[in-house]
Design an enzyme around this catalytic site. Structure first.
Site, mmCIF file in Angstrom:
data_model
loop_
_atom_site.group_PDB
_atom_site.id
_atom_site.type_symbol
_atom_site.label_atom_id
_atom_site.label_comp_id
_atom_site.label_asym_id
_atom_site.label_seq_id
_atom_site.Cartn_x
_atom_site.Cartn_y
_atom_site.Cartn_z
ATOM 1 N N CYS A 103 0.832 -1.201 0.000
ATOM 2 C CA CYS A 103 0.000 0.000 0.000
ATOM 3 C C CYS A 103 0.867 1.252 0.000
ATOM 4 O O CYS A 103 2.000 1.245 0.497
ATOM 5 C CB CYS A 103 -0.889 0.062 1.239
ATOM 6 S SG CYS A 103 -1.748 -1.450 1.657
ATOM 7 N N ASP A 104 0.309 2.323 -0.530
ATOM 8 C CA ASP A 104 0.925 3.630 -0.370
ATOM 9 C C ASP A 104 -0.179 4.676 -0.281
ATOM 10 O O ASP A 104 -1.181 4.583 -1.001
ATOM 11 C CB ASP A 104 1.860 3.973 -1.529
ATOM 12 C CG ASP A 104 2.650 5.234 -1.232
ATOM 13 O OD1 ASP A 104 3.675 5.128 -0.533
ATOM 14 O OD2 ASP A 104 2.236 6.325 -1.660
ATOM 15 N N SER A 105 0.011 5.648 0.586
ATOM 16 C CA SER A 105 -0.996 6.689 0.779
ATOM 17 C C SER A 105 -0.362 8.069 0.652
ATOM 18 O O SER A 105 0.766 8.296 1.109
ATOM 19 C CB SER A 105 -1.639 6.569 2.163
ATOM 20 O OG SER A 105 -2.299 5.337 2.313
#
Length: 209
Positions: A75-77
């Site tokens: 994931c990346d935010s």
């Protein structure tokens, strides 16, 4: 089947554990700035998906060497505020500048996910996607924000805020998926798992575990 989380984020791990999973954690160590710099004018969704894909790729060798059957989730935010995409602030000064721009306004929290399936020690399927959630920030006072930044929490998270920690005091509301704001979207992860042929209910811990 093992569920491998390619992230050192304690918030993501906590979300997954509360949702019935028992993930293994393999930290990617990806240079996010280098990945972003290699892209040519990406959209916000393309950027977070590319970063998530790079993290999944970085841990895949370790997973293939240790698990014959697994799903890797990376994931990346990032937060889009005033048209600018921002990640973790590097210093208290940057965090203060971010909050000066954010308070009393709304921003879009984008989370990109990549899911890779491993069968028989081989990479077999992959799916990716992005989730966007609108976050409405309070018009917090300078004293409140100084105290918050002094805790160090906003330096560790995308957009310089949390929903599930001290930063929650300064979020008026959200429009969208709350789990994606914390760091991993449960609805998106479920859909991506289904795309690689895995039902999330088959990954739940047994009641006795």
């Amino acid at each position: 089947m093992h569920f491998v989380l390619a992230s050192q984020s304690p918030a993501r791990l906590a979300v997954l554990r509360a949702a019935g999973l028992d993930p293994s954690v393999v930290v990617s160590g990806v240079d996010e700035d280098a990945v972003a710099a290699a892209l040519t004018d990406p959209s916000p969704a393309e950027l977070v998906k590319a970063l998530a894909a790079a993290k999944a790729e970085a841990v895949l060798g370790t997973v293939l060497g240790t698990h014959a059957d697994a799903v890797v989730v990376a994931c990346d935010s990032m937060l889009s505020i005033g048209g600018e995409m921002v990640g973790k602030p590097a210093t208290p000064e940057i965090a203060k500048q971010r909050w000066a721009a954010m308070k009393g306004r709304s921003g879009e929290l984008l989370t990109g996910h990549t899911v890779v399936r491993v069968d028989g020690g081989q990479r077999t399927k992959e799916a990716s996607g992005a989730q966007t959630t609108t976050v409405r920030f309070s018009d917090a006072s300078d004293a409140e924000l100084d105290a918050y930044i002094a805790t160090g929490e906003p330096l560790q998270v995308a957009g310089a805020f949390t929903l599930d920690g001290l930063g929650g005091w300064f979020v008026e509301g959200i429009d969208g998926d709350p789990s994606s704001v914390i760091g991993i979207s449960l609805p998106l992860t479920r859909r991506l798992l289904a795309e690689v042929g895995v039902s999330v209910v088959d990954l739940w811990r047994s009641p006795t575990s």
